[in-house]
Design an enzyme around this catalytic site. Sequence first.
Site, PDB file in Angstrom:
ATOM      1  N   SER A 408       0.815  -1.210   0.000  1.00  0.00           N
ATOM      2  CA  SER A 408       0.000   0.000   0.000  1.00  0.00           C
ATOM      3  C   SER A 408       0.853   1.267   0.000  1.00  0.00           C
ATOM      4  CB  SER A 408      -0.983  -0.002   1.172  1.00  0.00           C
ATOM      5  OG  SER A 408      -0.403  -0.544   2.316  1.00  0.00           O
ATOM      6  N   HIS A 429      -2.997  -2.853  -5.551  1.00  0.00           N
ATOM      7  CA  HIS A 429      -3.309  -2.431  -4.183  1.00  0.00           C
ATOM      8  C   HIS A 429      -4.808  -2.538  -3.928  1.00  0.00           C
ATOM      9  CE1 HIS A 429      -3.568   1.004  -1.047  1.00  0.00           C
ATOM     10  NE2 HIS A 429      -3.506  -0.162  -0.473  1.00  0.00           N
ATOM     11  N   GLU A 441      -6.098  -0.056  -6.861  1.00  0.00           N
ATOM     12  CA  GLU A 441      -5.080   0.807  -7.472  1.00  0.00           C
ATOM     13  C   GLU A 441      -4.092  -0.115  -8.177  1.00  0.00           C
ATOM     14  OE1 GLU A 441      -4.549   4.853  -4.795  1.00  0.00           O
ATOM     15  OE2 GLU A 441      -3.471   3.065  -4.162  1.00  0.00           O
ATOM     16  N   ASN A 479      -3.623   6.648  -0.379  1.00  0.00           N
ATOM     17  CA  ASN A 479      -2.936   6.794   0.903  1.00  0.00           C
ATOM     18  C   ASN A 479      -2.028   8.017   0.924  1.00  0.00           C
ATOM     19  OD1 ASN A 479      -4.198   4.651   2.051  1.00  0.00           O
ATOM     20  ND2 ASN A 479      -2.537   3.195   1.719  1.00  0.00           N
TER      21      ASN A 479
END
Length: 675
Positions: A408, A429, A441, A479
């Site tokens: 991540s 991800h 992702e 993130n």
Amino acid sequence: MSDSPISTEKRGDILIVTSNNPPVNALGAGVRVGLDAALTQASADDGIKAVVLICAGQTFFAGADITEFGKPPVEPILTDLIPKIEAFDKPVIAAIHGTALGGGLETALGAHYRVAVPSAKLGVPEVKLGLLPGAGGTQRLPRVVGVKAALEMTAKGDPISATQAHKWGLVDELAEEGALLDTALALAEKVKAIRPIPRVSERTISPDDAAIEAFRKENARKFRGFDAPAANIACVEAATRLPFAEGIDFERTEFMKLMFGSQSAAQRHIFFAERKASKIDGIASDIALRPIAKVGVIGAGTMGGGITMNFLSAGIAVTIVEQAEEALNRGVGVIRKNYEASAAKGRLTTEQVEKAMGLLTPSLSLDDLSDCDLIIEAIFENMDVKKEVFGKLDAIAKPGAILASNTSYLNVDEIAASTSRPQDVLGMHFFSPANVMKLLEVVRGAKTADDVLATVMALAKKIKKVAVVAGVCHGFIGNRMLMPRQVEANKLLMEGATPEQIDRVHVEFGMPMGPFQMSDLAGVDIGWHRDPTRIESIRDALCAEDRWGQKKGAGFYDYDEKRNPTPSPRVAEIIEDFRSRSNMPKREISDQEIIERTLYTMVNEGAMILEEGMAQRASDVDVVWIYGYGWPVYRGGPMFWAGLEGTPKIVEGLKKHGFTISPLLAEKAEKNEGF
Ligand code: 3HC
């Protein structure tokens, strides 16, 4: 009429009107003009006794043409055409396959009879676009299916099966698959002389206030923040109280309010953004893909198990590898338990559960992945460990196998460099819980081959994910944008805000939860150094006291046995203590400041991501936040919202707090435009 998507054919005394407007037979201007002309033809010809309305290609009309919204209307408009169909003096039979959605179903409701194949789906999904069925749907549907079903269908927008529609009287006859036209013609033959012609608008319906009130209450939480569900409910209510024509006027007014409001603009933006996200700039859409018949997943923890379920559910075999037998058995057990829970809720049959589990091969050896076409690593988030695993995979995986990491944050290029085939490596991800969350992702490394990226993007669709291409940077898109928000939220605590205030501002904005609620849910201890004597932040202090979040019954909040949160006096003390030790004066923090420092900063970060080419387009960033983090869809994602809020206002707000402004954001503000 050769260019028209509408063609007509006389079969005996029945006129077959066929629409062929790929891909989804949207009711664009060409279709409407053609339908209007076909009605004129049928009206003028005494030899025609009935009309069958059918569509070629994949589907019956899937709705109004959304690309026409916001533009000047082109005649004939749907709200005139449908009453014209209904008022027609010869029976009209709608023959439905695929999806009869929105304006499509409304057209079918204007027809006098409806025939459908069992695989067809019927619905009014307008609410998902921030709208309501504005071509008479809210007035006709309740007259056919009743108040309760109409509320469900309009305010939630999920389609129903033709079989269900048949039970509810929305479909008069079910046709065998492949025999739709014949069945419609037979029905036309049967009804062509029947008078009076049955017209939905002439049916009566009784008020049912109790059902409406109960529906509003039951769904209050689900509809929180959205304008459209309430408008749909109000229209159904109007159908039960007003004469048809007045109900239509009411519907029109409500429709126009929604159509020109920002929520529908945001939701329409997301409809197209989601579809655009699957397109990869610079790669031809017909590039040859690598076949993926078997997938390997390394790690049977929460992430690995969730990832595995996506493939099993899509009918793709998975070999799942763990190091220890106990962990492997536990992981497989959780997968089975999850499937069985779905079966208990009636979402799956026992056969489907067994079929999915039958596709799973548990293993304790990476060597068993040698026949996999795609291998996804879902282990501990540590670069050295990941490099070691990818080094091993390089020796085991067959040539051409795609090697993916579920990291991540970590650098996918560095992971790829631990193999001799970086062209076959990328990031996948997934978001937790990976079998539920729709976002994926797909991280494109510097050396990732085009066909590898295209294969994974196509595979994502097969496993029902919304995939977005991201570049290699810390935290990728989602993130990475979370970071400034988290940093500012923590600083705000020190300056005088409380976790409750910050979370409230986010929830009022429409997020499912605020930063501290999220931290408590995910685990305050994630990424903690695990030394209770080293206390350098509020978070360290919480962790040192075992306040690890919901799982420990205490985090930024206190929790009861049912995990209901209450503000924690102890946390207030900890914050106070930190503040006084760092000589930070306490001040009143306004809600607006929280928005500026935790949401405007996200927009700024999103703009930097775009500048650096880490996302292909602004709408991809929006898709990430809608599907990965629960950003309210009626605000269209952070980048779309920036346009609603005003980029000059955002820049001004950021400057006030001393943030460095992304040049792209500054440029947008200069021109007073959105992304
Ligand atoms: N208008 C214009 N374009 C549409 C469209 C519509 N109603 N529905 C789909 N499209 C386009 C998509 O954008 C996509 O274009 P692209 O290939 O350029 O990306 C293409 O058609 C194919 O769509 P999907 O990729 O979604 O195809 P699927 O086969 O996966 O799904 C579908 C088909 C279930 C019909 C899905 O497209 C869908 O749900 N469409 C929207 C249906 C809808 O919301 N209808 C209501 C419209 S509003 C209305 O009718 C107002 C009225 O009440 C007045």
